[in-house]
Write a protein that holds these residues in place. Structure first.
Motif, PDB file in Angstrom:
ATOM      1  N   LEU A 125       0.799  -1.226   0.000  1.00  9.08           N
ATOM      2  CA  LEU A 125       0.000   0.000   0.000  1.00  9.08           C
ATOM      3  C   LEU A 125       0.831   1.275   0.000  1.00  9.08           C
ATOM      4  CD1 LEU A 125      -2.887  -1.108   2.372  1.00  9.08           C
ATOM      5  CD2 LEU A 125      -2.878  -1.012  -0.132  1.00  9.08           C
ATOM      6  N   HIS A 126       2.150   1.179   0.231  1.00  8.53           N
ATOM      7  CA  HIS A 126       2.977   2.376   0.083  1.00  8.53           C
ATOM      8  C   HIS A 126       3.284   2.663  -1.391  1.00  8.53           C
ATOM      9  CE1 HIS A 126       5.777  -1.002   1.211  1.00  8.53           C
ATOM     10  NE2 HIS A 126       6.246  -0.678   0.025  1.00  8.53           N
ATOM     11  N   TYR A 127       2.807   1.821  -2.287  1.00 13.94           N
ATOM     12  CA  TYR A 127       2.888   2.111  -3.717  1.00 13.94           C
ATOM     13  C   TYR A 127       1.604   2.770  -4.238  1.00 13.94           C
ATOM     14  CZ  TYR A 127       6.946  -1.017  -3.798  1.00 13.94           C
ATOM     15  OH  TYR A 127       8.164  -1.609  -3.570  1.00 13.94           O
ATOM     16  N   ILE A 128       0.632   2.975  -3.371  1.00 12.45           N
ATOM     17  CA  ILE A 128      -0.677   3.492  -3.756  1.00 12.45           C
ATOM     18  C   ILE A 128      -0.780   4.969  -3.378  1.00 12.45           C
ATOM     19  CG2 ILE A 128      -3.167   3.211  -3.474  1.00 12.45           C
ATOM     20  CD1 ILE A 128      -1.655   0.873  -4.843  1.00 12.45           C
ATOM     21  N   LYS A 129      -1.230   5.784  -4.318  1.00 15.76           N
ATOM     22  CA  LYS A 129      -1.279   7.236  -4.092  1.00 15.76           C
ATOM     23  C   LYS A 129      -2.323   7.634  -3.065  1.00 15.76           C
ATOM     24  CE  LYS A 129      -1.736  11.635  -6.587  1.00 15.76           C
ATOM     25  NZ  LYS A 129      -1.916  12.249  -7.915  1.00 15.76           N
ATOM     26  N   ARG A 130      -3.541   7.069  -3.138  1.00 18.93           N
ATOM     27  CA  ARG A 130      -4.642   7.499  -2.290  1.00 18.93           C
ATOM     28  C   ARG A 130      -5.033   6.384  -1.320  1.00 18.93           C
ATOM     29  NH1 ARG A 130      -7.889  11.755  -3.873  1.00 18.93           N
ATOM     30  NH2 ARG A 130      -8.881  11.303  -1.862  1.00 18.93           N
ATOM     31  N   PHE A 131      -4.374   6.353  -0.188  1.00 21.44           N
ATOM     32  CA  PHE A 131      -4.677   5.352   0.821  1.00 21.44           C
ATOM     33  C   PHE A 131      -6.097   5.502   1.342  1.00 21.44           C
ATOM     34  CE2 PHE A 131      -4.599   4.080   5.379  1.00 21.44           C
ATOM     35  CZ  PHE A 131      -4.353   2.726   5.205  1.00 21.44           C
ATOM     36  N   ASP A 132      -6.575   6.752   1.460  1.00 20.51           N
ATOM     37  CA  ASP A 132      -7.921   6.979   1.984  1.00 20.51           C
ATOM     38  C   ASP A 132      -8.986   6.340   1.100  1.00 20.51           C
ATOM     39  OD1 ASP A 132      -7.278   8.815  -0.049  1.00 20.51           O
ATOM     40  OD2 ASP A 132      -8.604  10.362   0.757  1.00 20.51           O
TER      41      ASP A 132
END
Length: 243
Positions: free
Chosen positions: A116-123
């Protein structure tokens, strides 16, 4: 950004030689801490985001989960996962995490390991996962710790003799992409604060049940690869439940 370095042949070859790629979960230093956060898995329907070689998918089935869906963007990863899997209740789908689309309440448990640190929008991902979980369902994930991701270099500060002096932390509150080097390739990771991780979960309707920053055990510290882990956290692991 839907980055897919793992389908680059050179990058994938290097990744395939990593200890965790060869030895599986037991070769992943954070595995014991991650496993401790997992709920009872028997008869549960599980979604694994960024499933890679499918190690976690196979583990949860060993724990008598009813079924597992593993999602990954890399065809190389999924091809290896399918070759290592002989279980009709494990389904692998090629899909970016940002593009997941499932029914409301389709899963009892959602897991994600170091993706998930590769994902721009965690929210936005939190909101989707909340929708896909049954009431009381569990979301357990690990990411690189924000102290680790704050500075793009992701390296120590050294003295003139090459000794490690300290781990630099700068621009911590400036969230966003960091171009770093991983396996001799430029890779984009997204830095966000611990506050953002926690508040995104709360605002999406989760109750956080446990957080781990992976305090190394003495056994881990006896391993030269982990002897510096006591000086700064590498991983952040969070368990939460849908309210």
């Amino acid at each position: 950004m839907k980055e897919n370095k793992y389908d680059d042949s050179g990058f994938f070859a290097n990744y395939s030689q990593m200890p965790r790629s060869i030895g599986g979960l037991d070769a992943a230093g954070e595995w014991a801490a991650f496993r401790a956060l997992l709920p009872e898995l028997k008869d549960k329907k599980v979604l694994d985001l960024g499933c890679g070689f499918g190690w976690h998918c196979r583990y949860v089935r060993e724990q008598k989960a009813r079924s597992v869906v593993g999602v990954d963007l890399s065809e190389n990863m999924l091809e290896r996962a399918r070759a290592m899997t002989s279980d009709s209740e494990i389904e692998y789908r090629r899909l970016a995490i940002e593009d997941i689309d499932f029914h409301a309440g389709e899963f009892d448990v959602v897991i994600s390991s170091l993706a998930l640190h590769y994902i721009k929008r965690f929210d936005q991902i939190c909101e989707k996962i909340h929708h896909y979980l049954v009431p009381g369902g569990s979301f357990v994930f690990s990411v690189e710790h924000p102290i680790y991701t704050a500075v793009a270099a992701q390296d120590w500060h050294y003295d003139e003799q090459g000794e490690k002096l300290h781990w630099p932390v700068d621009d911590y509150c400036i969230e966003g992409p960091r171009q770093t080097r991983f396996l001799d390739n430029d890779v984009i990771k997204y830095h966000r604060t611990v506050t953002t991780y926690i508040n995104s979960l709360i605002e999406s309707g989760f109750r956080i049940t446990k957080i781990s920053e992976l305090l190394p055990t003495q056994e881990m510290l006896d391993n030269p690869d982990w002897k510096d882990a006591i000086r700064r956290p590498i991983f952040l692991l969070i368990a939460a439940v849908k309210l």
